[in-house]
Write a protein that holds these residues in place. Structure first.
Motif, PDB file in Angstrom:
ATOM      1  N   ALA A 291      72.085  17.015  44.589  1.00 37.08           N
ATOM      2  CA  ALA A 291      73.009  17.514  43.576  1.00 37.08           C
ATOM      3  C   ALA A 291      72.374  17.471  42.189  1.00 37.08           C
ATOM      4  O   ALA A 291      72.507  18.403  41.391  1.00 37.08           O
ATOM      5  N   VAL A 292      71.674  16.386  41.902  1.00 34.66           N
ATOM      6  CA  VAL A 292      71.002  16.268  40.596  1.00 34.66           C
ATOM      7  C   VAL A 292      69.943  17.354  40.443  1.00 34.66           C
ATOM      8  O   VAL A 292      69.822  17.990  39.378  1.00 34.66           O
ATOM      9  N   LEU A 293      69.168  17.599  41.502  1.00 32.39           N
ATOM     10  CA  LEU A 293      68.136  18.637  41.443  1.00 32.39           C
ATOM     11  C   LEU A 293      68.746  20.014  41.200  1.00 32.39           C
ATOM     12  O   LEU A 293      68.210  20.824  40.435  1.00 32.39           O
ATOM     13  N   ILE A 294      69.871  20.287  41.852  1.00 27.74           N
ATOM     14  CA  ILE A 294      70.539  21.581  41.666  1.00 27.74           C
ATOM     15  C   ILE A 294      71.017  21.725  40.217  1.00 27.74           C
ATOM     16  O   ILE A 294      70.827  22.774  39.590  1.00 27.74           O
ATOM     17  N   CYS A 295      71.622  20.674  39.691  1.00 28.92           N
ATOM     18  CA  CYS A 295      72.115  20.726  38.309  1.00 28.92           C
ATOM     19  C   CYS A 295      70.970  20.902  37.319  1.00 28.92           C
ATOM     20  O   CYS A 295      71.056  21.706  36.390  1.00 28.92           O
ATOM     21  N   VAL A 296      69.902  20.148  37.519  1.00 25.57           N
ATOM     22  CA  VAL A 296      68.742  20.261  36.619  1.00 25.57           C
ATOM     23  C   VAL A 296      68.116  21.644  36.731  1.00 25.57           C
ATOM     24  O   VAL A 296      67.738  22.266  35.723  1.00 25.57           O
ATOM     25  N   GLY A 297      68.015  22.172  37.960  1.00 24.77           N
ATOM     26  CA  GLY A 297      67.455  23.510  38.135  1.00 24.77           C
ATOM     27  C   GLY A 297      68.299  24.579  37.472  1.00 24.77           C
ATOM     28  O   GLY A 297      67.768  25.497  36.836  1.00 24.77           O
ATOM     29  N   ALA A 298      69.631  24.474  37.616  1.00 23.10           N
ATOM     30  CA  ALA A 298      70.522  25.453  36.987  1.00 23.10           C
ATOM     31  C   ALA A 298      70.393  25.403  35.466  1.00 23.10           C
ATOM     32  O   ALA A 298      70.351  26.438  34.788  1.00 23.10           O
ATOM     33  N   PHE A 299      70.316  24.175  34.923  1.00 21.85           N
ATOM     34  CA  PHE A 299      70.180  24.045  33.473  1.00 21.85           C
ATOM     35  C   PHE A 299      68.835  24.594  33.003  1.00 21.85           C
ATOM     36  O   PHE A 299      68.749  25.248  31.959  1.00 21.85           O
ATOM     37  N   ALA A 300      67.781  24.364  33.781  1.00 19.98           N
ATOM     38  CA  ALA A 300      66.454  24.871  33.415  1.00 19.98           C
ATOM     39  C   ALA A 300      66.435  26.396  33.405  1.00 19.98           C
ATOM     40  O   ALA A 300      65.844  27.022  32.513  1.00 19.98           O
ATOM     41  N   LEU A 301      67.097  27.011  34.392  1.00 20.03           N
ATOM     42  CA  LEU A 301      67.175  28.483  34.425  1.00 20.03           C
ATOM     43  C   LEU A 301      67.950  29.020  33.224  1.00 20.03           C
ATOM     44  O   LEU A 301      67.552  30.011  32.595  1.00 20.03           O
ATOM     45  N   PHE A 302      69.056  28.350  32.895  1.00 20.82           N
ATOM     46  CA  PHE A 302      69.838  28.776  31.732  1.00 20.82           C
ATOM     47  C   PHE A 302      69.022  28.647  30.455  1.00 20.82           C
ATOM     48  O   PHE A 302      69.014  29.551  29.603  1.00 20.82           O
ATOM     49  N   LEU A 303      68.317  27.519  30.318  1.00 27.29           N
ATOM     50  CA  LEU A 303      67.505  27.295  29.125  1.00 27.29           C
ATOM     51  C   LEU A 303      66.385  28.332  29.023  1.00 27.29           C
ATOM     52  O   LEU A 303      66.105  28.865  27.940  1.00 27.29           O
ATOM     53  N   ALA A 304      65.756  28.651  30.161  1.00 29.36           N
ATOM     54  CA  ALA A 304      64.685  29.649  30.164  1.00 29.36           C
ATOM     55  C   ALA A 304      65.217  31.019  29.751  1.00 29.36           C
ATOM     56  O   ALA A 304      64.562  31.744  28.991  1.00 29.36           O
ATOM     57  N   TRP A 305      66.402  31.365  30.242  1.00 27.81           N
ATOM     58  CA  TRP A 305      67.003  32.647  29.858  1.00 27.81           C
ATOM     59  C   TRP A 305      67.298  32.694  28.370  1.00 27.81           C
ATOM     60  O   TRP A 305      67.029  33.701  27.698  1.00 27.81           O
ATOM     61  N   ARG A 306      67.834  31.598  27.816  1.00 23.60           N
ATOM     62  CA  ARG A 306      68.148  31.562  26.381  1.00 23.60           C
ATOM     63  C   ARG A 306      66.862  31.639  25.555  1.00 23.60           C
ATOM     64  O   ARG A 306      66.842  32.302  24.513  1.00 23.60           O
ATOM     65  N   VAL A 307      65.808  30.971  25.986  1.00 28.69           N
ATOM     66  CA  VAL A 307      64.539  31.033  25.262  1.00 28.69           C
ATOM     67  C   VAL A 307      63.983  32.447  25.292  1.00 28.69           C
ATOM     68  O   VAL A 307      63.489  32.961  24.271  1.00 28.69           O
ATOM     69  N   TRP A 308      64.051  33.103  26.462  1.00 23.39           N
ATOM     70  CA  TRP A 308      63.584  34.497  26.558  1.00 23.39           C
ATOM     71  C   TRP A 308      64.388  35.397  25.633  1.00 23.39           C
ATOM     72  O   TRP A 308      63.824  36.237  24.923  1.00 23.39           O
ATOM     73  N   TRP A 309      65.722  35.222  25.662  1.00 26.83           N
ATOM     74  CA  TRP A 309      66.591  36.051  24.805  1.00 26.83           C
ATOM     75  C   TRP A 309      66.252  35.828  23.339  1.00 26.83           C
ATOM     76  O   TRP A 309      66.189  36.772  22.549  1.00 26.83           O
ATOM     77  N   ARG A 310      66.016  34.574  22.972  1.00 30.17           N
ATOM     78  CA  ARG A 310      65.681  34.231  21.580  1.00 30.17           C
ATOM     79  C   ARG A 310      64.347  34.883  21.183  1.00 30.17           C
ATOM     80  O   ARG A 310      64.228  35.463  20.105  1.00 30.17           O
ATOM     81  N   PHE A 311      63.351  34.782  22.053  1.00 25.87           N
ATOM     82  CA  PHE A 311      62.045  35.362  21.766  1.00 25.87           C
ATOM     83  C   PHE A 311      62.164  36.882  21.622  1.00 25.87           C
ATOM     84  O   PHE A 311      61.574  37.482  20.714  1.00 25.87           O
ATOM     85  N   HIS A 312      62.935  37.494  22.506  1.00 26.95           N
ATOM     86  CA  HIS A 312      63.123  38.947  22.441  1.00 26.95           C
ATOM     87  C   HIS A 312      63.803  39.350  21.135  1.00 26.95           C
ATOM     88  O   HIS A 312      63.401  40.341  20.489  1.00 26.95           O
ATOM     89  N   MET A 313      64.828  38.610  20.714  1.00 27.93           N
ATOM     90  CA  MET A 313      65.535  38.932  19.475  1.00 27.93           C
ATOM     91  C   MET A 313      64.628  38.774  18.259  1.00 27.93           C
ATOM     92  O   MET A 313      64.615  39.618  17.354  1.00 27.93           O
TER      93      MET A 313
END
Length: 332
Positions: free
Chosen positions: A176-198
């Motif tokens: 469960a911890v791995l799933i939560c950490v993985g989901a948060f990492a994917l969200f963070l990566a998406w936000r970083v990509w969006w920020r870089f693109h903007m």
């Protein structure tokens, strides 16, 4: 439910207090999951009572938020910029928070914690605008009650579902911890990509420096200056001659102001992205002689000797409001 439930039942109140204190202090440790569980255990009478949990939450919020209040009062606008630099959306962070607080005043604290990223920023705004400390504490405590009450209510309503989740964590905790950490990492990566693109997109918008703007003023060829910062009922300092606009509003509202003129847009956000977004819209609409002001309002203030201290700014705003009220009374 094993050790996890035992820990929550025996030390739930302290865990809630520390979790809320850490989150309200700015650490990325969400408190809502803990409050959901506390609500479920409270209704089952296997954990601390709902009243005790609410008292712990309010105490933790008041401790952390009072620190943000005094930081905002002492440091002012630089405090907002520092907070927003670690926000997921620092470009709109300052503008939206200022807009909320300037429109609603300290009553914004009642629901600010329910809005992502607005909690600490609103308490800092309370300090910046010299909101009286007793007024701040009252509305902040009420806001903590609303914020925690909503989470506890969800835990009470879905207490059986919370039991299932706790049992799952006890049995499959590591997964469960791995799933939560993985989901948060994917969200963070998406936000970083969006920020870089903007940032890459808005970097193409040309900038005009404050020195160039002042040189044009002295030469009598001042461009049309547009202010896209947050504004409210209270007066707010801006570049002389600037027109207040909504960065997402219709360009038709500007009427003939845009015709045959150079245009400079400014804001008070990191990388002047709010200004660049409006400048990008204007250029796409055919107004090619449009720039974003490099450094924004903060750079303009630096050139002109620095900003007022927060108490001075608040006193000036209060004096202007009093004068306006006197004029209205005279007119009536």
């Amino acid at each position: 439910m094993g050790e996890l439930q035992t820990m929550l039942e025996n030390h739930g109140l302290m865990l809630v207090f520390l979790n809320v204190l850490a989150e309200q202090a700015g650490l990325p440790i969400p408190a809502y999951p803990m409050l959901f569980v506390a609500g479920a255990l409270g209704v089952q009478e296997t954990g601390p009572s709902i009243g005790a949990v609410l008292a712990a939450v309010i105490a933790a919020c008041l401790i952390a938020d009072t620190a943000w209040y005094f930081a905002g009062r002492r440091l002012g606008q630089p405090m907002l910029r520092t907070i927003c630099k670690v926000s997921m959306s620092p470009d709109t962070c300052i503008r939206q928070t200022q807009s909320l607080y300037l429109r609603v005043g300290p009553r914004a604290l009642v629901f600010a914690k329910l809005l992502p990223g607005a909690g600490a920023l609103s308490t800092a705004m309370a300090g910046m605008t010299a909101t009286p400390l007793p007024v701040f504490l009252f509305y902040d405590a009420l806001g903590a009650l609303v914020w925690a009450g909503a989470a506890l209510l969800v835990g009470v309503v879905f207490s059986d579902f919370v039991d299932v989740i706790l049992a799952g964590f006890s049995e499959y905790g590591h997964l469960a911890v791995l799933i939560c950490v993985g989901a948060f990492a994917l969200f963070l990566a998406w936000r970083v990509w969006w920020r870089f693109h903007m940032l890459r997109r808005t970097r193409r918008v040309p900038r005009m420096t404050v020195d160039e703007l002042e040189a044009r003023r002295r030469a009598g060829t001042l461009p049309l200056v547009l202010d896209v910062r947050a504004h409210g009922p209270a007066p707010i300092e801006r570049i002389p001659g600037a027109m207040v606009v909504d960065m997402h509003g219709s360009l038709d509202a500007l009427g003939g102001q845009l015709e045959a003129r150079d245009i400079v847009v400014y804001c008070a956000c990191p990388h002047e992205i709010s200004a660049a977004i409006l400048a990008e819209r204007l250029r796409a609409a055919g107004y090619r002689q449009t720039w974003a002001l490099a450094g924004g309002f903060d750079e303009w203030k630096r050139l002109h000797g620095g900003a007022e201290s927060p108490p001075q700014a608040a006193q000036a705003a209060q004096a202007a409001q009093a004068a306006q009220a006197a004029n209205d009374a005279a007119a009536g």
